[in-house]
Design a protein around this motif. Structure first.
Motif, PDB file in Angstrom:
ATOM      1  N   TYR A  59       0.834  -1.210   0.000  1.00  0.00           N
ATOM      2  CA  TYR A  59       0.000   0.000   0.000  1.00  0.00           C
ATOM      3  C   TYR A  59       0.871   1.264   0.000  1.00  0.00           C
ATOM      4  N   GLY A  60       0.458   2.241  -0.805  1.00  0.00           N
ATOM      5  CA  GLY A  60       1.141   3.526  -0.800  1.00  0.00           C
ATOM      6  C   GLY A  60       2.136   3.681  -1.934  1.00  0.00           C
ATOM      7  N   PRO A  61       3.318   4.284  -1.667  1.00  0.00           N
ATOM      8  CA  PRO A  61       4.273   4.597  -2.742  1.00  0.00           C
ATOM      9  C   PRO A  61       4.747   3.374  -3.516  1.00  0.00           C
ATOM     10  N   LYS A  62       4.879   2.217  -2.851  1.00  0.00           N
ATOM     11  CA  LYS A  62       5.367   1.037  -3.557  1.00  0.00           C
ATOM     12  C   LYS A  62       4.384   0.589  -4.644  1.00  0.00           C
ATOM     13  N   LEU A  63       3.099   0.556  -4.322  1.00  0.00           N
ATOM     14  CA  LEU A  63       2.121   0.147  -5.322  1.00  0.00           C
ATOM     15  C   LEU A  63       1.991   1.198  -6.422  1.00  0.00           C
ATOM     16  N   ALA A  64       2.058   2.467  -6.057  1.00  0.00           N
ATOM     17  CA  ALA A  64       1.999   3.517  -7.073  1.00  0.00           C
ATOM     18  C   ALA A  64       3.160   3.379  -8.055  1.00  0.00           C
ATOM     19  N   ALA A  65       4.369   3.100  -7.532  1.00  0.00           N
ATOM     20  CA  ALA A  65       5.527   2.902  -8.407  1.00  0.00           C
ATOM     21  C   ALA A  65       5.381   1.622  -9.221  1.00  0.00           C
ATOM     22  N   ALA A  66       4.803   0.579  -8.630  1.00  0.00           N
ATOM     23  CA  ALA A  66       4.610  -0.679  -9.349  1.00  0.00           C
ATOM     24  C   ALA A  66       3.682  -0.503 -10.542  1.00  0.00           C
ATOM     25  N   LYS A  67       2.673   0.330 -10.402  1.00  0.00           N
ATOM     26  CA  LYS A  67       1.781   0.597 -11.533  1.00  0.00           C
ATOM     27  C   LYS A  67       2.546   1.259 -12.675  1.00  0.00           C
ATOM     28  N   LEU A  68       3.366   2.251 -12.334  1.00  0.00           N
ATOM     29  CA  LEU A  68       4.187   2.904 -13.352  1.00  0.00           C
ATOM     30  C   LEU A  68       5.168   1.916 -13.972  1.00  0.00           C
ATOM     31  N   ALA A  69       5.715   1.022 -13.131  1.00  0.00           N
ATOM     32  CA  ALA A  69       6.694   0.050 -13.623  1.00  0.00           C
ATOM     33  C   ALA A  69       6.052  -0.932 -14.593  1.00  0.00           C
ATOM     34  N   ALA A  70       4.850  -1.408 -14.271  1.00  0.00           N
ATOM     35  CA  ALA A  70       4.160  -2.331 -15.165  1.00  0.00           C
ATOM     36  C   ALA A  70       3.915  -1.680 -16.520  1.00  0.00           C
ATOM     37  N   ARG A  71       3.508  -0.417 -16.508  1.00  0.00           N
ATOM     38  CA  ARG A  71       3.296   0.288 -17.768  1.00  0.00           C
ATOM     39  C   ARG A  71       4.605   0.442 -18.543  1.00  0.00           C
ATOM     40  N   ALA A  72       5.684   0.742 -17.810  1.00  0.00           N
ATOM     41  CA  ALA A  72       6.984   0.899 -18.472  1.00  0.00           C
ATOM     42  C   ALA A  72       7.421  -0.399 -19.133  1.00  0.00           C
ATOM     43  N   ALA A  73       7.195  -1.526 -18.451  1.00  0.00           N
ATOM     44  CA  ALA A  73       7.556  -2.814 -19.038  1.00  0.00           C
ATOM     45  C   ALA A  73       6.756  -3.069 -20.302  1.00  0.00           C
ATOM     46  N   VAL A  74       5.457  -2.806 -20.252  1.00  0.00           N
ATOM     47  CA  VAL A  74       4.614  -3.034 -21.424  1.00  0.00           C
ATOM     48  C   VAL A  74       5.037  -2.132 -22.575  1.00  0.00           C
ATOM     49  N   ILE A 206      15.409  -3.401  -5.257  1.00  0.00           N
ATOM     50  CA  ILE A 206      15.021  -2.041  -5.627  1.00  0.00           C
ATOM     51  C   ILE A 206      14.877  -1.263  -4.326  1.00  0.00           C
ATOM     52  N   ALA A 207      15.875  -0.455  -4.039  1.00  0.00           N
ATOM     53  CA  ALA A 207      15.893   0.240  -2.747  1.00  0.00           C
ATOM     54  C   ALA A 207      14.836   1.326  -2.683  1.00  0.00           C
ATOM     55  N   GLU A 208      14.644   2.010  -3.782  1.00  0.00           N
ATOM     56  CA  GLU A 208      13.693   3.122  -3.817  1.00  0.00           C
ATOM     57  C   GLU A 208      12.613   2.828  -4.843  1.00  0.00           C
ATOM     58  N   PRO A 209      11.337   2.949  -4.483  1.00  0.00           N
ATOM     59  CA  PRO A 209      10.268   2.693  -5.450  1.00  0.00           C
ATOM     60  C   PRO A 209      10.404   3.499  -6.739  1.00  0.00           C
ATOM     61  N   ALA A 210      10.971   4.705  -6.657  1.00  0.00           N
ATOM     62  CA  ALA A 210      11.103   5.539  -7.850  1.00  0.00           C
ATOM     63  C   ALA A 210      11.971   4.898  -8.921  1.00  0.00           C
ATOM     64  N   ARG A 211      12.838   3.953  -8.515  1.00  0.00           N
ATOM     65  CA  ARG A 211      13.700   3.264  -9.484  1.00  0.00           C
ATOM     66  C   ARG A 211      12.964   2.189 -10.272  1.00  0.00           C
ATOM     67  N   MET A 212      11.801   1.819  -9.797  1.00  0.00           N
ATOM     68  CA  MET A 212      11.126   0.649 -10.325  1.00  0.00           C
ATOM     69  C   MET A 212      10.791   0.733 -11.825  1.00  0.00           C
ATOM     70  N   PRO A 213      10.205   1.834 -12.317  1.00  0.00           N
ATOM     71  CA  PRO A 213       9.851   1.861 -13.744  1.00  0.00           C
ATOM     72  C   PRO A 213      11.035   1.637 -14.673  1.00  0.00           C
ATOM     73  N   GLU A 214      12.156   2.276 -14.401  1.00  0.00           N
ATOM     74  CA  GLU A 214      13.318   2.101 -15.281  1.00  0.00           C
ATOM     75  C   GLU A 214      13.831   0.673 -15.230  1.00  0.00           C
ATOM     76  N   ASP A 215      13.813   0.052 -14.058  1.00  0.00           N
ATOM     77  CA  ASP A 215      14.267  -1.323 -13.925  1.00  0.00           C
ATOM     78  C   ASP A 215      13.349  -2.265 -14.717  1.00  0.00           C
ATOM     79  N   PHE A 216      12.052  -2.062 -14.617  1.00  0.00           N
ATOM     80  CA  PHE A 216      11.106  -2.891 -15.367  1.00  0.00           C
ATOM     81  C   PHE A 216      11.275  -2.691 -16.871  1.00  0.00           C
ATOM     82  N   ARG A 217      11.469  -1.454 -17.284  1.00  0.00           N
ATOM     83  CA  ARG A 217      11.667  -1.184 -18.707  1.00  0.00           C
ATOM     84  C   ARG A 217      12.910  -1.924 -19.217  1.00  0.00           C
ATOM     85  N   ALA A 218      13.979  -1.906 -18.416  1.00  0.00           N
ATOM     86  CA  ALA A 218      15.219  -2.568 -18.829  1.00  0.00           C
ATOM     87  C   ALA A 218      15.036  -4.089 -18.915  1.00  0.00           C
TER      88      ALA A 218
END
Length: 442
Positions: A59-74, A206-218
């Motif tokens: 719940y909170g910032p982690k899930l918000a970042a995960a949503k962005l990460a899933a989109r980045a991967a797609v 992934i130490a910081e949720p903000a890193r998640m989208p770029e990691d998923f994209r990669a």
């Protein structure tokens, strides 16, 4: 069988000291496997499953970042790739497509995925085995040769009992490649590393949720760069010779010994996952051969590549692992530089993991010994990245001798980063020159 359109050409090369003292039976070699450019631009069929932990702790910032990460991967996937997005909690629920299964990506379905992911909510517990079972079921109908890749994100420890989880992991092994990521510091490194190893993928923190989208994209981009799936390293041995172990040693450590599939009594296929063009990996092979007298020579093994098909077929001329017995102590005592280097890398990973485990158990004496050994190995092997991570856990007095003191207080993030990165290796060149192994999954 010939490789499919777009499959790269493989080369196999052996580095070893073939000389043995009379009566000795141990043969070691480093097997270097590389691919060249793909001969055709047509990519193979591919499927992707993105698994997002939606347990209550997300719940909170982690899930918000995960949503962005899933989109980045797609966004990094090409049109036509068959996709599923799963929400992982006590069960795995289909997020896209809403009716379950896999759906090909089109401009319209990309928009649908973005909308579906936005509706994710955090609730429930963590049952990693249920997520893996769901992914395996999605991949199961796909024909051999399809690139099957998953991304798994979690922030907590699996709540399943071993009797429930272990059969699921064993059944999933070899059916798809899975890159695993842990966000935050409440998940178990050893647990997630076992999943990644069984599924021939990578594991990282992934130490910081903000890193998640770029990691998923990669990760998704790396999956799209693969051009051939279900590749095996084929090892043929003569009668009386036994494979003691086969371990991937670059770019990461992964023991494949127990993954052998018998093509025939003297031939074993070891899974290596998916490969792209211009990629290279190293494997450490240990054999036990019948003892020989001075002057005897033998082929201890032939190592090649097998691609998926009704029977599988080597796609390049296999390379020979040799044994030659000599009474001359000088050649028989030499250790091949590549073998010595990767033996040290394996010892380094074991020392780090055993040291951290002892530290968590409160055994400061054992932790000091193991982590001191790790410092010495990192120093002698020029593994600068691991050496820097070790200094966050221990105070180093003498890196050459491994004289260290445990730090009284260590951030959980530093400890988990060291643990997670312990299986990354530094590649040794053909003439013994070390350089970092390129990151990437199997």
């Amino acid at each position: 069988m010939t490789p499919g359109a777009g499959a790269p050409a493989f080369t196999v090369r052996v580095e070893q000291n073939r000389h043995l003292p009379p009566g000795h039976t141990g043969v070691q070699a480093v097997i270097r496997v590389a691919t060249g450019p793909a001969p055709a631009p047509h990519p193979p069929p591919a499927a992707e499953v993105v698994i997002i932990d939606t347990s209550g702790s997300m719940y909170g910032p982690k899930l918000a970042a995960a949503k962005l990460a899933a989109r980045a991967a797609v966004d990094a996937l090409r049109d036509g790739v068959h996709l599923a997005v799963l929400a992982g909690a006590a069960t795995a629920q289909a997020v896209h497509p809403p009716g379950g299964g896999l759906a090909p990506l089109t401009p319209r379905t990309r928009a649908d995925v973005r909308d579906a992911v936005e509706g994710l909510t955090a609730q429930g517990g963590t049952r990693t085995g249920a997520w893996l079972r769901a992914a395996a079921d999605l991949f199961a109908p796909l024909p051999p040769g399809t690139l099957k890749h998953a991304i798994l994100l979690t922030d907590g420890q699996n709540n399943e009992q071993p009797a429930t989880f272990e059969p699921v992991l064993a059944a999933a092994a070899g059916r798809f490649v899975c890159d695993c990521r842990g966000v935050g510091t409440d998940w178990n490194v050893e647990e997630l590393r076992r999943v990644a190893a069984a599924l021939l993928g990578t594991v990282d923190i992934i130490a910081e949720p903000a890193r998640m989208p770029e990691d998923f994209r990669a990760m998704a981009a790396a999956a799209m760069a693969k051009t051939v799936a279900d590749v095996a390293l084929r090892v043929r041995t003569p009668r009386g010779t036994r494979v003691v172990s086969l371990t991937q040693v670059a770019p990461t450590l992964n023991d494949l010994t127990g993954r052998r599939a018998g093509a025939d009594p003297r031939t074993g296929d070891y899974p290596t996952g998916s490969w792209g063009a211009a990629e290279s990996r190293d494997y450490h092979l240990r054999l036990e051969v019948p003892p020989g007298d001075a002057g005897r020579r033998m082929r201890a093994a032939r190592v090649g590549i097998a691609l998926p098909g009704p029977d599988g077929a080597a796609t390049t001329a296999p390379a020979d692992v040799l044994a030659e017995w000599t009474a001359d102590p000088e050649p028989a005592s030499r250790i091949d530089p590549a073998v010595a280097h990767y033996t040290g890398q394996t010892e380094l990973a074991q020392a780090v993991q055993e040291g951290l485990r002892a530290r968590r158990d409160g055994d400061t004496a054992a932790a000091t010994v193991h982590l001191g050994r790790a410092v010495a190995l990192a120093h002698s092997g020029r593994h600068h990245h691991t050496a820097a991570l070790l200094r966050r856990v221990v105070e180093v007095e003498d890196p050459a001798t491994g004289t260290v003191r445990l730090r009284p207080a260590v951030a959980r993030l530093d400890e988990m980063t060291l643990d997670t990165h312990s299986t990354r290796t530094v590649r040794v060149g053909a003439r013994g020159a070390d350089h970092p192994a390129r990151e990437g999954g199997a």
